[in-house]
Design a protein around this motif. Structure first.
Motif, short mmCIF file in Angstrom:
data_model
loop_
_atom_site.label_atom_id
_atom_site.label_comp_id
_atom_site.label_asym_id
_atom_site.label_seq_id
_atom_site.Cartn_x
_atom_site.Cartn_y
_atom_site.Cartn_z
N GLU A 1 15.42 26.44 8.92
CA GLU A 1 15.72 27.22 10.04
C GLU A 1 14.45 27.02 10.86
O GLU A 1 14.25 26.40 12.06
CB GLU A 1 16.42 28.20 10.03
N GLU A 2 13.39 27.37 10.39
CA GLU A 2 11.88 27.66 11.08
C GLU A 2 11.49 26.03 11.41
O GLU A 2 10.86 25.82 12.45
CB GLU A 2 11.04 28.46 10.21
N TYR A 3 11.50 25.26 10.39
CA TYR A 3 10.95 23.95 10.09
C TYR A 3 11.93 23.05 11.48
O TYR A 3 11.15 22.32 12.05
CB TYR A 3 10.98 23.09 9.11
N LEU A 4 13.33 23.33 11.32
CA LEU A 4 14.04 22.39 12.10
C LEU A 4 14.29 22.83 13.42
O LEU A 4 15.24 21.94 14.24
CB LEU A 4 15.25 21.95 11.21
N GLU A 5 13.96 23.93 13.93
CA GLU A 5 14.33 24.39 15.36
C GLU A 5 14.04 23.35 16.34
O GLU A 5 14.88 23.22 17.35
CB GLU A 5 13.41 25.64 15.48
N GLY A 6 12.65 23.04 16.08
CA GLY A 6 12.46 21.94 17.16
C GLY A 6 13.10 20.56 17.46
O GLY A 6 13.56 19.90 18.38
N MET A 7 13.70 20.32 15.98
CA MET A 7 14.38 18.88 15.75
C MET A 7 15.77 19.20 16.54
O MET A 7 16.35 18.28 17.37
CB MET A 7 14.76 18.60 14.52
N LYS A 8 16.33 20.24 16.52
CA LYS A 8 17.46 20.58 16.94
C LYS A 8 17.56 20.73 18.60
O LYS A 8 18.33 20.23 19.60
CB LYS A 8 18.13 21.91 16.68
N ARG A 9 16.40 21.48 19.07
CA ARG A 9 16.07 21.40 20.37
C ARG A 9 16.04 19.88 21.20
O ARG A 9 16.22 19.80 22.42
CB ARG A 9 15.02 22.25 20.64
#
Length: 271
Positions: free
Chosen positions: A170-178
């Protein structure tokens, strides 16, 4: 030459994603796999050190007179783009994961927004973005280093319900989702072992591209086109080597391949 084995190497168990796909696509091929588990991870090392390790891995596989070498490691594949790792090699057929993977990603994206996750060394190199823009200059690329993913996989924290894996993902992929990526390149062959948790975090509408699976598909096309695919009816042999604990490696093999049938596992030294 068609009866010779395919050589595959990675820093650890990640490359087994490639091996699993190879055995599915080409069940009659003999495969020799090297997992350099004593020196994993490669992704936090310098380019010079990675190149040194890779050449030693290549030299080890050359002992078996393999017909092709697959670099089932995103980190080494990124170094291959700038270092002549095969200049003194007896093997002329080889490939890293970069171009097979980006080709699949460019074909898959619908909105032109592709995410790339990989080791720190791979992301610093920028090779995935460069390769993507060679194919489609209109695509926007978003990259993120995920250094904790390899240790998670090597230590068996791969279940999609694992709280530690979920928190880190969740921490690593937060930016990708955004950023709204619709295609995510798993730029390290360890990462498909975390596909369940990555998919849940990103959402089911995001296409995950496995670098291990894509290089296996590339190998199948290349060997068939060149007439070097195995021409026999019996099932191929799978010979696996590791450079550290054979027992720990065997546990991962059974977990990630789903079986240990017709498999030989041995510890070796690449020096």
């Amino acid at each position: 030459m068609s009866e010779l084995a395919i050589g595959v190497f990675d820093s650890g168990v990640g490359g087994l994603t490639c091996v699993k796909e190879l055995t599915r696509l080409m069940p009659h091929e003999d495969i020799i796999y090297l997992g350099d588990t004593a020196r994993v991870p490669y992704g936090t090392k310098s380019v010079d050190t990675i190149a040194k390790y890779a050449k030693e891995d290549i030299s080890f596989l050359e002992r078996f007179n393999v017909k092709m070498i697959l670099i089932a490691c995103g980190t080494v594949s990124s170094v291959l783009m700038s270092r002549p790792l095969f200049e003194d090699s007896s093997v002329s057929a080889y490939s890293g994961v970069i171009y097979p993977t980006v080709t699949a990603a460019c074909a898959a994206t619908q909105n032109g927004r592709i995410g790339v996750i990989g080791t720190p060394a791979t992301i610093r190199s920028g090779v995935y973005g460069k390769a993507i823009r060679e194919i489609r200059s209109d695509i926007k690329v978003f990259s993120k280093a995920c250094p904790m993913f390899v240790p998670l996989v090597e230590n068996g924290y791969t279940d999609k319900n694992d709280k530690v894996a979920r928190l880190i993902a969740e921490e690593y992929l937060e930016g990708m989702k955004r950023e709204g990526v619709d295609t995510l390149i798993l730029g390290c062959t360890h990462y498909p072992h975390l596909e369940g948790v990555i998919s849940e975090v990103m959402g089911g509408n995001v296409k995950l591209i496995s670098s291990g699976a894509e290089i296996a598909k590339y190998a199948e096309r290349t060997l068939i086109t060149s007439g070097q695919a195995a021409d026999r009816e019996e099932k191929g042999k799978l010979t696996l080597y590791c450079t550290d604990s054979e027992e720990l490696f065997a546990e991962n093999v059974e977990t990630f391949l789903g079986h240990k049938d017709n498999i030989t596992i041995s510890r070796c030294s690449v020096k």
